[in-house]
Motif scaffolding. Structure first.
Motif, PDB file in Angstrom:
ATOM      1  N   LEU A   1       0.830  -1.202   0.000  1.00 13.88           N
ATOM      2  CA  LEU A   1       0.000   0.000   0.000  1.00 13.88           C
ATOM      3  C   LEU A   1       0.868   1.257   0.000  1.00 13.88           C
ATOM      4  N   GLU A   2       1.956   1.241   0.774  1.00 11.31           N
ATOM      5  CA  GLU A   2       2.855   2.393   0.804  1.00 11.31           C
ATOM      6  C   GLU A   2       3.507   2.616  -0.558  1.00 11.31           C
ATOM      7  N   ILE A   3       3.872   1.536  -1.244  1.00 14.69           N
ATOM      8  CA  ILE A   3       4.501   1.659  -2.560  1.00 14.69           C
ATOM      9  C   ILE A   3       3.511   2.248  -3.565  1.00 14.69           C
ATOM     10  N   VAL A   4       2.291   1.732  -3.557  1.00 14.16           N
ATOM     11  CA  VAL A   4       1.265   2.257  -4.472  1.00 14.16           C
ATOM     12  C   VAL A   4       0.983   3.726  -4.168  1.00 14.16           C
ATOM     13  N   ALA A   5       0.870   4.065  -2.874  1.00 11.96           N
ATOM     14  CA  ALA A   5       0.602   5.454  -2.496  1.00 11.96           C
ATOM     15  C   ALA A   5       1.739   6.370  -2.939  1.00 11.96           C
ATOM     16  N   LEU A   6       2.991   5.903  -2.806  1.00 11.30           N
ATOM     17  CA  LEU A   6       4.138   6.708  -3.227  1.00 11.30           C
ATOM     18  C   LEU A   6       4.108   6.944  -4.734  1.00 11.30           C
ATOM     19  N   VAL A   7       3.828   5.898  -5.507  1.00 13.85           N
ATOM     20  CA  VAL A   7       3.756   6.039  -6.964  1.00 13.85           C
ATOM     21  C   VAL A   7       2.681   7.049  -7.343  1.00 13.85           C
ATOM     22  N   MET A   8       1.505   6.944  -6.738  1.00 16.10           N
ATOM     23  CA  MET A   8       0.415   7.862  -7.055  1.00 16.10           C
ATOM     24  C   MET A   8       0.774   9.300  -6.677  1.00 16.10           C
ATOM     25  N   LEU A   9       1.406   9.473  -5.516  1.00  9.40           N
ATOM     26  CA  LEU A   9       1.802  10.809  -5.073  1.00  9.40           C
ATOM     27  C   LEU A   9       2.776  11.443  -6.061  1.00  9.40           C
ATOM     28  N   LEU A  10       3.780  10.683  -6.494  1.00 10.13           N
ATOM     29  CA  LEU A  10       4.788  11.220  -7.405  1.00 10.13           C
ATOM     30  C   LEU A  10       4.194  11.528  -8.779  1.00 10.13           C
ATOM     31  N   LEU A  11       3.262  10.701  -9.237  1.00 10.92           N
ATOM     32  CA  LEU A  11       2.602  10.990 -10.513  1.00 10.92           C
ATOM     33  C   LEU A  11       1.827  12.300 -10.425  1.00 10.92           C
ATOM     34  N   VAL A  12       1.180  12.529  -9.283  1.00  8.96           N
ATOM     35  CA  VAL A  12       0.452  13.794  -9.096  1.00  8.96           C
ATOM     36  C   VAL A  12       1.427  14.968  -9.060  1.00  8.96           C
ATOM     37  N   LEU A  13       2.547  14.812  -8.353  1.00  9.53           N
ATOM     38  CA  LEU A  13       3.518  15.895  -8.229  1.00  9.53           C
ATOM     39  C   LEU A  13       4.150  16.259  -9.564  1.00  9.53           C
ATOM     40  N   PHE A  14       4.489  15.254 -10.379  1.00  5.21           N
ATOM     41  CA  PHE A  14       5.238  15.499 -11.603  1.00  5.21           C
ATOM     42  C   PHE A  14       4.350  15.743 -12.823  1.00  5.21           C
ATOM     43  N   ILE A  15       3.177  15.128 -12.843  1.00  6.58           N
ATOM     44  CA  ILE A  15       2.293  15.254 -14.007  1.00  6.58           C
ATOM     45  C   ILE A  15       1.150  16.222 -13.745  1.00  6.58           C
ATOM     46  N   GLY A  16       0.747  16.339 -12.476  1.00  2.00           N
ATOM     47  CA  GLY A  16      -0.360  17.226 -12.134  1.00  2.00           C
ATOM     48  C   GLY A  16      -0.231  18.645 -12.656  1.00  2.00           C
ATOM     49  N   PRO A  17       0.952  19.303 -12.532  1.00  2.17           N
ATOM     50  CA  PRO A  17       1.063  20.684 -13.019  1.00  2.17           C
ATOM     51  C   PRO A  17       0.758  20.850 -14.512  1.00  2.17           C
ATOM     52  N   LEU A  18       0.910  19.787 -15.302  1.00  9.69           N
ATOM     53  CA  LEU A  18       0.666  19.891 -16.742  1.00  9.69           C
ATOM     54  C   LEU A  18      -0.823  19.980 -17.072  1.00  9.69           C
ATOM     55  N   THR A  19      -1.674  19.637 -16.114  1.00 10.60           N
ATOM     56  CA  THR A  19      -3.112  19.662 -16.385  1.00 10.60           C
ATOM     57  C   THR A  19      -3.639  21.076 -16.597  1.00 10.60           C
ATOM     58  N   VAL A  20      -2.855  22.111 -16.232  1.00 12.43           N
ATOM     59  CA  VAL A  20      -3.336  23.486 -16.431  1.00 12.43           C
ATOM     60  C   VAL A  20      -3.501  23.814 -17.915  1.00 12.43           C
ATOM     61  N   PHE A  21      -2.844  23.033 -18.787  1.00 14.87           N
ATOM     62  CA  PHE A  21      -2.958  23.282 -20.226  1.00 14.87           C
ATOM     63  C   PHE A  21      -4.119  22.512 -20.859  1.00 14.87           C
ATOM     64  N   ALA A  22      -4.763  21.626 -20.089  1.00 16.80           N
ATOM     65  CA  ALA A  22      -5.845  20.813 -20.650  1.00 16.80           C
ATOM     66  C   ALA A  22      -6.973  21.648 -21.244  1.00 16.80           C
ATOM     67  N   PRO A  23      -7.450  22.703 -20.554  1.00 18.26           N
ATOM     68  CA  PRO A  23      -8.524  23.507 -21.163  1.00 18.26           C
ATOM     69  C   PRO A  23      -8.128  24.125 -22.498  1.00 18.26           C
TER      70      PRO A  23
END
Length: 357
Positions: free
Chosen positions: A231-253
């Motif tokens: 569970l910790e490994i999955v949570a870490l992967v999800m957190l890092l994906l949000v940190l690194f990919i999340g900022p790019l969502t501002v261009f989606a609109p």
């Protein structure tokens, strides 16, 4: 390279010297210094990775940022706003007061986060248990007040810089960018931004190594299993994906707006062209007198169809599946040696070979 060596040795070498002086570097306690995998990984692998990642990330991000201008995505009238956003990001990144605040956070809030120096319920090179009380050794004090704060500061500084990167992208996304619906990257010309997420892969590896080192310590000294940390490994992967990919969502609109506009404009163009093509090559009584093979109208119709297909396949997020896979692999690769605690090497190799072939 000098910073990597000096800072890593400042965090690790005094611990070795103090552990040797205290007679706990190789034996004498349940967990001697040389057997503390977690400490060695954090100070000799994670800390250098945090420092070395600055060079990798900054070089890659610089190339990415420049493409906004090189690709003509920023209109001439908006170049001033773009440069102002970039200058602001550089000022925040190089801010001395901001780093002083981070240091203050490490020695105030960080004290409560890391809590007691003890991690294991056993005598160790950094703390001794006697009559139910825990006493930190000289090496333990250095670990608690020098080595660990160094790692925490580097970690907080990277989170701070991720915020700066997200802020820069948000400001750029407010500009009326000249997106191209028919660009082959199927992101309106913003596909290059996916490289920014991959640029942070050294940070993903550093985070994975920290959790893997903690898991190794629990497995070796507390009888835990690697499966206990799924569970910790999955949570870490999800957190890092949000940190690194999340900022790019501002261009989606903007990307989706370009898609809608492109579908409308090219839809009108296609309707007009197909109507004329139909009149000329299907409805016209004289079409039998024309040479159909090699006609430019046929090639133009195919080109128009290809362009329209590109617009229809535009996706909102400028990140490919390969980027997701690379980030996930960069995060979980430090856990690979721990598989040997679950399977013998021969069985593990058989499983891998069987899965591949």
């Amino acid at each position: 390279r000098r910073r990597v060596v000096v800072i890593a040795l400042l965090a690790w070498l005094p611990l070795l010297a103090l552990a040797v002086a205290g007679g706990a570097w190789l034996h004498g306690v349940e967990m001697p210094f040389l057997a503390d995998i977690e400490t060695h990984v954090r100070l000799l692998l994670v800390v250098p990775l945090y420092i070395f990642a600055e060079l990798i990330v900054h070089r890659r991000i610089r190339v990415i940022v420049v493409q906004f201008v090189d690709r003509g995505l920023v209109p001439e009238a908006a170049l001033g706003r773009f440069r102002a956003a970039l200058d602001g990001a550089i000022r925040w990144r190089n801010s001395i007061p901001a780093e002083l605040v981070l240091i203050a956070a490490v020695y105030s809030l960080g004290v409560f986060i890391r809590g007691d120096v003890l991690v294991l319920d056993a005598d160790s090179w950094y703390a001794r248990r006697e009559d139910g009380a825990t006493t930190a050794t000289a090496a333990g004090l250095w670990l608690q007040w020098v080595s660990t704060p160094i790692m925490q500061f580097l970690l907080l500084r990277w989170y701070y810089r991720l915020v700066i990167w997200a802020r820069l992208l948000w400001h750029v996304s407010r500009i009326d960018l000249a997106l191209m619906p028919t660009h082959p990257d199927r992101n309106g010309g913003l596909g290059f931004l996916g490289g920014s997420a991959y640029a942070f892969s050294p940070l993903a590896t550093a985070h994975g190594a920290m959790l893997a080192a903690y898991a190794a310590s629990m497995i070796l000294y507390q009888g835990a299993s690697l499966a206990d940390f799924k569970l910790e490994i999955v949570a870490l992967v999800m957190l890092l994906l949000v940190l690194f990919i999340g900022p790019l969502t501002v261009f989606a609109p903007k990307i989706m707006a370009a898609k809608r506009k492109g579908l409308h404009e090219y839809g009108v163009l296609a309707a007009d062209y197909v109507r004329q093509f139909d009149r000329r090559w299907v409805r016209s009584p004289a079409h039998d007198d024309r040479e159909l093979l090699g006609a430019a109208d046929i090639q133009s119709l195919a080109d128009l169809e290809n362009g329209f297909s590109v617009i229809k396949s535009i996706t909102a997020l400028p990140v490919s599946r390969d980027t997701f896979i690379r980030l996930i692999l960069a995060t979980v690769i430090p856990f690979a040696p721990l598989l040997l605690t679950m399977f013998p090497l021969e069985e593990l190799l058989n499983r891998i070979i069987g899965g591949v072939f």
